[in-house]
Design a protein around this motif. Structure first.
Motif, PDB file in Angstrom:
ATOM      1  N   ILE A 124       0.846  -1.191   0.000  1.00  0.00           N
ATOM      2  CA  ILE A 124       0.000   0.000   0.000  1.00  0.00           C
ATOM      3  C   ILE A 124       0.883   1.242   0.000  1.00  0.00           C
ATOM      4  O   ILE A 124       1.992   1.237   0.534  1.00  0.00           O
ATOM      5  CB  ILE A 124      -0.944   0.050   1.229  1.00  0.00           C
ATOM      6  CG1 ILE A 124      -0.156  -0.043   2.546  1.00  0.00           C
ATOM      7  CG2 ILE A 124      -2.015  -1.030   1.145  1.00  0.00           C
ATOM      8  CD1 ILE A 124      -1.010   0.111   3.795  1.00  0.00           C
ATOM      9  N   TYR A 125       0.377   2.311  -0.633  1.00  0.00           N
ATOM     10  CA  TYR A 125       0.962   3.633  -0.481  1.00  0.00           C
ATOM     11  C   TYR A 125       0.356   4.227   0.780  1.00  0.00           C
ATOM     12  O   TYR A 125      -0.863   4.209   0.963  1.00  0.00           O
ATOM     13  CB  TYR A 125       0.623   4.517  -1.674  1.00  0.00           C
ATOM     14  CG  TYR A 125       1.159   4.028  -2.994  1.00  0.00           C
ATOM     15  CD1 TYR A 125       2.539   3.988  -3.229  1.00  0.00           C
ATOM     16  CD2 TYR A 125       0.296   3.629  -4.001  1.00  0.00           C
ATOM     17  CE1 TYR A 125       3.029   3.550  -4.453  1.00  0.00           C
ATOM     18  CE2 TYR A 125       0.784   3.191  -5.230  1.00  0.00           C
ATOM     19  CZ  TYR A 125       2.152   3.150  -5.446  1.00  0.00           C
ATOM     20  OH  TYR A 125       2.633   2.714  -6.657  1.00  0.00           O
ATOM     21  N   LEU A 126       1.179   4.790   1.637  1.00  0.00           N
ATOM     22  CA  LEU A 126       0.717   5.214   2.951  1.00  0.00           C
ATOM     23  C   LEU A 126       1.162   6.638   3.257  1.00  0.00           C
ATOM     24  O   LEU A 126       2.312   7.009   2.997  1.00  0.00           O
ATOM     25  CB  LEU A 126       1.276   4.267   4.010  1.00  0.00           C
ATOM     26  CG  LEU A 126       0.576   4.218   5.370  1.00  0.00           C
ATOM     27  CD1 LEU A 126      -0.820   3.613   5.210  1.00  0.00           C
ATOM     28  CD2 LEU A 126       1.387   3.374   6.348  1.00  0.00           C
ATOM     29  N   GLY A 127       0.264   7.432   3.795  1.00  0.00           N
ATOM     30  CA  GLY A 127       0.582   8.789   4.220  1.00  0.00           C
ATOM     31  C   GLY A 127      -0.141   9.129   5.511  1.00  0.00           C
ATOM     32  O   GLY A 127      -1.295   8.738   5.705  1.00  0.00           O
ATOM     33  N   HIS A 128       0.521   9.840   6.391  1.00  0.00           N
ATOM     34  CA  HIS A 128      -0.024  10.210   7.698  1.00  0.00           C
ATOM     35  C   HIS A 128      -0.172  11.735   7.741  1.00  0.00           C
ATOM     36  O   HIS A 128       0.795  12.467   7.505  1.00  0.00           O
ATOM     37  CB  HIS A 128       0.926   9.737   8.800  1.00  0.00           C
ATOM     38  CG  HIS A 128       0.488  10.095  10.181  1.00  0.00           C
ATOM     39  ND1 HIS A 128       1.371  10.314  11.211  1.00  0.00           N
ATOM     40  CD2 HIS A 128      -0.743  10.269  10.711  1.00  0.00           C
ATOM     41  CE1 HIS A 128       0.712  10.616  12.312  1.00  0.00           C
ATOM     42  NE2 HIS A 128      -0.573  10.595  12.034  1.00  0.00           N
ATOM     43  N   GLY A 164      -6.453   1.121   0.200  1.00  0.00           N
ATOM     44  CA  GLY A 164      -5.487   0.291   0.901  1.00  0.00           C
ATOM     45  C   GLY A 164      -6.072  -0.357   2.140  1.00  0.00           C
ATOM     46  O   GLY A 164      -5.873  -1.552   2.386  1.00  0.00           O
ATOM     47  N   TRP A 165      -6.828   0.422   2.919  1.00  0.00           N
ATOM     48  CA  TRP A 165      -7.425  -0.125   4.139  1.00  0.00           C
ATOM     49  C   TRP A 165      -8.597  -1.042   3.815  1.00  0.00           C
ATOM     50  O   TRP A 165      -8.882  -1.969   4.572  1.00  0.00           O
ATOM     51  CB  TRP A 165      -7.877   0.998   5.062  1.00  0.00           C
ATOM     52  CG  TRP A 165      -6.768   1.844   5.595  1.00  0.00           C
ATOM     53  CD1 TRP A 165      -6.676   3.200   5.560  1.00  0.00           C
ATOM     54  CD2 TRP A 165      -5.578   1.397   6.254  1.00  0.00           C
ATOM     55  NE1 TRP A 165      -5.509   3.621   6.138  1.00  0.00           N
ATOM     56  CE2 TRP A 165      -4.817   2.538   6.576  1.00  0.00           C
ATOM     57  CE3 TRP A 165      -5.078   0.130   6.585  1.00  0.00           C
ATOM     58  CZ2 TRP A 165      -3.588   2.457   7.227  1.00  0.00           C
ATOM     59  CZ3 TRP A 165      -3.847   0.047   7.231  1.00  0.00           C
ATOM     60  CH2 TRP A 165      -3.114   1.192   7.544  1.00  0.00           C
ATOM     61  N   GLN A 166      -9.276  -0.794   2.711  1.00  0.00           N
ATOM     62  CA  GLN A 166     -10.389  -1.652   2.330  1.00  0.00           C
ATOM     63  C   GLN A 166      -9.884  -3.001   1.816  1.00  0.00           C
ATOM     64  O   GLN A 166     -10.465  -4.043   2.101  1.00  0.00           O
ATOM     65  CB  GLN A 166     -11.255  -0.944   1.301  1.00  0.00           C
ATOM     66  CG  GLN A 166     -11.929   0.305   1.890  1.00  0.00           C
ATOM     67  CD  GLN A 166     -12.568   1.190   0.843  1.00  0.00           C
ATOM     68  OE1 GLN A 166     -12.321   1.040  -0.346  1.00  0.00           O
ATOM     69  NE2 GLN A 166     -13.387   2.132   1.281  1.00  0.00           N
ATOM     70  N   ASN A 176      -5.591  -0.984  14.548  1.00  0.00           N
ATOM     71  CA  ASN A 176      -6.552  -0.091  15.211  1.00  0.00           C
ATOM     72  C   ASN A 176      -6.784   1.180  14.405  1.00  0.00           C
ATOM     73  O   ASN A 176      -6.800   2.291  14.934  1.00  0.00           O
ATOM     74  CB  ASN A 176      -6.080   0.258  16.626  1.00  0.00           C
ATOM     75  CG  ASN A 176      -7.208   0.859  17.461  1.00  0.00           C
ATOM     76  OD1 ASN A 176      -8.398   0.631  17.201  1.00  0.00           O
ATOM     77  ND2 ASN A 176      -6.849   1.631  18.477  1.00  0.00           N
ATOM     78  N   VAL A 177      -6.946   1.010  13.090  1.00  0.00           N
ATOM     79  CA  VAL A 177      -7.308   2.109  12.196  1.00  0.00           C
ATOM     80  C   VAL A 177      -8.823   2.120  12.039  1.00  0.00           C
ATOM     81  O   VAL A 177      -9.432   1.096  11.746  1.00  0.00           O
ATOM     82  CB  VAL A 177      -6.646   1.945  10.812  1.00  0.00           C
ATOM     83  CG1 VAL A 177      -7.145   3.009   9.842  1.00  0.00           C
ATOM     84  CG2 VAL A 177      -5.133   2.003  10.940  1.00  0.00           C
ATOM     85  N   SER A 178      -9.434   3.265  12.253  1.00  0.00           N
ATOM     86  CA  SER A 178     -10.886   3.409  12.112  1.00  0.00           C
ATOM     87  C   SER A 178     -11.194   3.847  10.674  1.00  0.00           C
ATOM     88  O   SER A 178     -11.070   5.024  10.328  1.00  0.00           O
ATOM     89  CB  SER A 178     -11.408   4.449  13.113  1.00  0.00           C
ATOM     90  OG  SER A 178     -12.805   4.590  12.999  1.00  0.00           O
ATOM     91  N   VAL A 179     -11.579   2.901   9.835  1.00  0.00           N
ATOM     92  CA  VAL A 179     -11.694   3.151   8.399  1.00  0.00           C
ATOM     93  C   VAL A 179     -12.999   3.870   8.048  1.00  0.00           C
ATOM     94  O   VAL A 179     -14.082   3.469   8.487  1.00  0.00           O
ATOM     95  CB  VAL A 179     -11.608   1.831   7.612  1.00  0.00           C
ATOM     96  CG1 VAL A 179     -11.738   2.092   6.107  1.00  0.00           C
ATOM     97  CG2 VAL A 179     -10.290   1.115   7.916  1.00  0.00           C
TER      98      VAL A 179
END
Length: 228
Positions: A124-128, A164-166, A176-179
């Protein structure tokens, strides 16, 4: 918004355009895999016609710089460059991950967002992102590409957006990510606010200097602040 801007994004399965002109906003969003190159220019023309303006009436163009599909990102950048050349406009590249975070901030009232786009090949491509004083998404970490099972920090219920989260729902739950399922793909509408700030700050480039941002050369996730 202070500027009259066109925003375009073709970096994922979605093709989206947004135009802010004289206080009004016009948009188009559709999921149309592998049809971006055929549709994007007619849709730009239709949006300009709807707003009763031309490219030369605008202050600039914001484009989705990636990450996302290599082909889609290249299409978006090339079209933005061509349009900018033709009208003598400057550009600003907007992260697709930031655009999704911006949507979450504007529509869901989030203060912190972890954006993730399915990068294929098990990654996944990830950004915060956090929120600045004006309520806009600002990067808290460098964007990366990573295998989700390599992530081990808990995100303590931080909101997550994107395909990515789906795709990796089990990892989202483990971390513990709230999608927020309603935000799955970047939308050019939410690039307008980011672009407006960039044009106010002079953070723009000429058409020949517009670049994609593939992220594939970054392979590790740095610890979040306070978790070193």
């Amino acid at each position: 918004m202070k500027h009259n801007l066109l925003a375009i994004d073709a970096s994922t399965e979605a093709l989206s355009l947004a135009l802010h002109f004289k206080g009004k906003t016009f948009t188009h969003f559709e999921v149309c895999p592998q049809q971006h190159s055929q549709k994007i220019l007619p849709l730009v023309d239709a949006l300009l016609s709807e707003a009763n303006c031309t490219l030369k009436d605008l202050d600039g163009i914001a484009y989705g710089r990636g990450p996302g599909s290599f082909t889609g990102v290249r299409i978006g950048v090339a079209v933005a460059q061509g349009l900018a050349y033709s009208a003598g406009l400057k550009l600003h590249g907007v992260s697709t991950l930031q655009a999704m975070a911006q949507e979450a901030l504007q529509t869901q009232g989030c203060d912190e967002v972890i954006s993730a786009i399915d990068a294929r090949m098990g990654e996944i491509y990830l950004g915060h992102f956090g929120k600045d004083e004006q309520g806009n998404a600002i990067a808290k970490q460098e964007e990366i590409v990573v295998k989700p099972d390599a992530l081990h920090d808990s995100f303590n219920g931080v909101n997550g957006v994107g395909t990515g989260w789906q795709t990796y729902a089990d990892d989202a739950q483990r971390l513990n990510v709230s999608v927020i399922d309603s935000i799955s793909l970047p939308n050019a509408l939410y690039m307008l606010a980011i672009g407006d700030i960039a044009f106010s700050n002079g953070d723009t480039v000429m058409a020949q200097d517009a670049q994609p941002h593939y992220v594939r050369d970054t392979v590790t996730w740095k610890k979040l602040p306070g978790r070193e």
